[in-house]
Design a protein around this motif. Structure first.
Motif, PDB file in Angstrom:
ATOM      1  N   VAL A 261       0.811  -1.218   0.000  1.00 37.10           N
ATOM      2  CA  VAL A 261       0.000   0.000   0.000  1.00 37.10           C
ATOM      3  C   VAL A 261       0.842   1.266   0.000  1.00 37.10           C
ATOM      4  O   VAL A 261       0.368   2.329  -0.400  1.00 37.10           O
ATOM      5  N   SER A 262       2.099   1.164   0.430  1.00 35.23           N
ATOM      6  CA  SER A 262       2.946   2.358   0.492  1.00 35.23           C
ATOM      7  C   SER A 262       3.906   2.465  -0.683  1.00 35.23           C
ATOM      8  O   SER A 262       4.588   3.479  -0.849  1.00 35.23           O
ATOM      9  N   GLY A 263       3.982   1.407  -1.505  1.00 36.71           N
ATOM     10  CA  GLY A 263       4.970   1.383  -2.570  1.00 36.71           C
ATOM     11  C   GLY A 263       6.378   1.239  -2.041  1.00 36.71           C
ATOM     12  O   GLY A 263       7.348   1.622  -2.705  1.00 36.71           O
ATOM     13  N   GLN A 309       2.260   3.337 -10.196  1.00 38.57           N
ATOM     14  CA  GLN A 309       1.352   2.216 -10.409  1.00 38.57           C
ATOM     15  C   GLN A 309       0.593   1.898  -9.122  1.00 38.57           C
ATOM     16  O   GLN A 309       1.043   2.221  -8.025  1.00 38.57           O
ATOM     17  N   ARG A 310      -0.572   1.298  -9.265  1.00 33.48           N
ATOM     18  CA  ARG A 310      -1.385   0.936  -8.118  1.00 33.48           C
ATOM     19  C   ARG A 310      -1.609  -0.566  -8.072  1.00 33.48           C
ATOM     20  O   ARG A 310      -1.349  -1.281  -9.045  1.00 33.48           O
ATOM     21  N   LEU A 311      -2.089  -1.009  -6.944  1.00 38.40           N
ATOM     22  CA  LEU A 311      -2.408  -2.425  -6.795  1.00 38.40           C
ATOM     23  C   LEU A 311      -3.482  -2.850  -7.782  1.00 38.40           C
ATOM     24  O   LEU A 311      -4.409  -2.090  -8.078  1.00 38.40           O
ATOM     25  N   GLN A 312      -3.356  -4.067  -8.272  1.00 42.01           N
ATOM     26  CA  GLN A 312      -4.332  -4.631  -9.194  1.00 42.01           C
ATOM     27  C   GLN A 312      -5.239  -5.618  -8.470  1.00 42.01           C
ATOM     28  O   GLN A 312      -4.804  -6.327  -7.558  1.00 42.01           O
ATOM     29  N   GLY A 313      -6.496  -5.639  -8.874  1.00 37.55           N
ATOM     30  CA  GLY A 313      -7.426  -6.598  -8.313  1.00 37.55           C
ATOM     31  C   GLY A 313      -7.091  -8.021  -8.746  1.00 37.55           C
ATOM     32  O   GLY A 313      -6.310  -8.240  -9.678  1.00 37.55           O
ATOM     33  N   VAL A 314      -7.671  -8.990  -8.063  1.00 38.85           N
ATOM     34  CA  VAL A 314      -7.383 -10.399  -8.341  1.00 38.85           C
ATOM     35  C   VAL A 314      -8.664 -11.217  -8.248  1.00 38.85           C
ATOM     36  O   VAL A 314      -9.631 -10.816  -7.594  1.00 38.85           O
TER      37      VAL A 314
END
Length: 438
Positions: A261-263, A309-314
């Motif tokens: 969440v923080s990269g 970039q951001r987290l991707q759903g799964v």
């Protein structure tokens, strides 16, 4: 029982990760491994030591339960010494507090049947709602007298006479893999061993049964698991041996999520290259969400998504890894694409109905979550602050602090529920974020 947990505000303000973290953490030992090691040591042929034992509410409850049955468990140091000694002519009546520990409620009764006298089991109020009936019926089929007034739940009493016939038993373990593990752990001490056959919907959390089987074999117990949904333990000696407890990989979830969440970057020390712990799947899950996970000299390193970039759903079937669902759901709520988590109807019977609780609490903070019969659909949304209720469930607290690391103004109700498996979790968590800002 004493655990060193400082007085905290309630609700507790979850700290934000305002910059990318770069921290290395040493986590407490695995609850699952500690409690299995303690129980096997209690029925072994000599003293054993459980090294790096987790000191938490659940494990201290296990130690007290085994002590009540006549064993000696020295929990004074980091390494716990267990001297077996089940009461052959002990007190006519004894009682065991299960607290909120499913491993105590389910693993100890099959051992209590080997001690003379009656053993009454009860626990916290919510434990009376957790499933245990199938395991109790299994004990009855193996020749053990169990009194529960037909409830199939706490409170109940196991009446032991020092021996158990054992043999073949058919149970429905679709509500919990612990029903199987409970019978296998004590089975070598039964006159005819134990042959456990599951009939019903698929057993959840199979890695936990694999953990049980591997530990039994380490103690010299012969286990045949060559037939699907059937496990046979031969009667014989449980050899004394020392265990070195691995870090709790399920408890690693919120810490690795900090990197996501923080990269930033988080290293969990001592992550085993090979393990039966279900938490090891976090390496695959976080990679699928856009992180990088790799083994380094110190342990496992997870780095969050690259710049911009951001987290991707799964889309995940978490049937074998349900204990990770709250932390993964929290990460999915912060992703930029939708997620679908399925195969986890059984977590409705955990410390709380985790599916309903997650949908309620995430939606209350602005998330877009639909509850399925066996999972959750989570769509991208803009989250905001508010109180995140934990329902006395340590995994719900993990979900809360993950959201709080990414969203301003999140407050966690009863964050001290984490003492179940991680005493002083909240100050440890806050300290990491302070360290990351330096």
């Amino acid at each position: 029982m004493s655990l060193s947990t400082e007085t905290l505000l309630d609700p507790w303000p979850a700290p934000r990760a305002v910059t990318p973290v770069d921290v290395t953490v040493a986590l407490p030992g695995s609850k699952s491994l500690t409690n299995r090691a303690l129980l096997l040591a209690a029925i072994a042929d000599g003293p054993s030591t459980v090294r790096r034992a987790l000191r938490s509410r659940d494990t201290l409850l296990m130690a007290r339960a085994l002590t009540a049955l006549g064993c000696e468990v020295d929990t004074s140091g980091a390494d716990w010494r267990v001297t077996p000694g089940l009461d052959a002519a002990g007190p006519a009546e004894r009682s065991i507090d299960c607290g909120l520990a499913g491993t105590v409620m389910r693993f100890v009764p099959p051992v209590a049947a080997l001690a003379a006298g009656s053993t009454a089991f009860d626990g916290d109020a919510h434990m009376r709602n957790r499933p245990v009936g199938a395991m109790l019926e299994g004990l009855r089929a193996l020749g053990v007298t169990v009194e529960d007034d037909g409830r199939g739940a706490l409170p109940f009493t196991v009446c032991g006479d020092g021996t158990v016939q054992g043999g073949h038993v058919v149970i429905d373990a679709s509500a919990s893999s612990q029903f199987v593990s409970a019978l296998l752990l004590a089975g070598a001490r039964y006159e005819n061993g134990v042959d456990v056959e599951h009939r019903g919907a698929p057993v959840p959390s199979l890695p936990h049964i694999e953990m049980t089987v591997e530990m039994l074999r380490e103690h010299g117990v012969v286990v045949d698991d060559s037939v699907k949904d059937r496990w046979t333990v031969s009667p014989g000696t449980v050899k004394a041996m020392d265990h070195e407890v691995e870090p709790d990989l399920s408890n690693a979830a919120p810490f690795l999520a900090l990197a996501a969440v923080s990269g930033g970057r988080v290293v969990v020390e001592g992550w085993p290259q090979r393990t039966t712990q279900a938490g090891d799947v976090l390496r695959e899950v976080l990679t699928a969400m856009g992180c990088t996970a790799r083994f380094v000299e110190a342990g496992l390193e997870v780095t969050g998504p690259a710049d911009g970039q951001r987290l991707q759903g799964v889309e995940l079937d978490l049937h074998d890894h349900g204990e990770l669902a709250p932390a993964i759901a929290a990460l999915c709520a912060l992703a930029e694409t939708p997620s679908r988590l399925t195969g986890i109807a059984h977590i409705r019977g955990h410390e709380t109905d985790r599916l309903a609780a997650l949908a309620t609490e995430l939606n209350a903070l602005g998330s877009d979550v639909d509850e399925l019969e066996d999972g959750l659909v989570i769509r991208p949304a803009t989250l905001h602050g508010g109180v995140f209720h934990t329902y006395a469930d340590h995994r719900m607290a993990h979900a809360a602090v993950i959201i709080g690391a990414a969203v301003d103004g999140v407050e966690v109700e009863n964050v001290n529920t984490t003492s179940k498996t991680f005493p002083d979790f909240a100050p440890f968590w806050s300290g990491l974020l302070v360290e990351a800002r330096r």
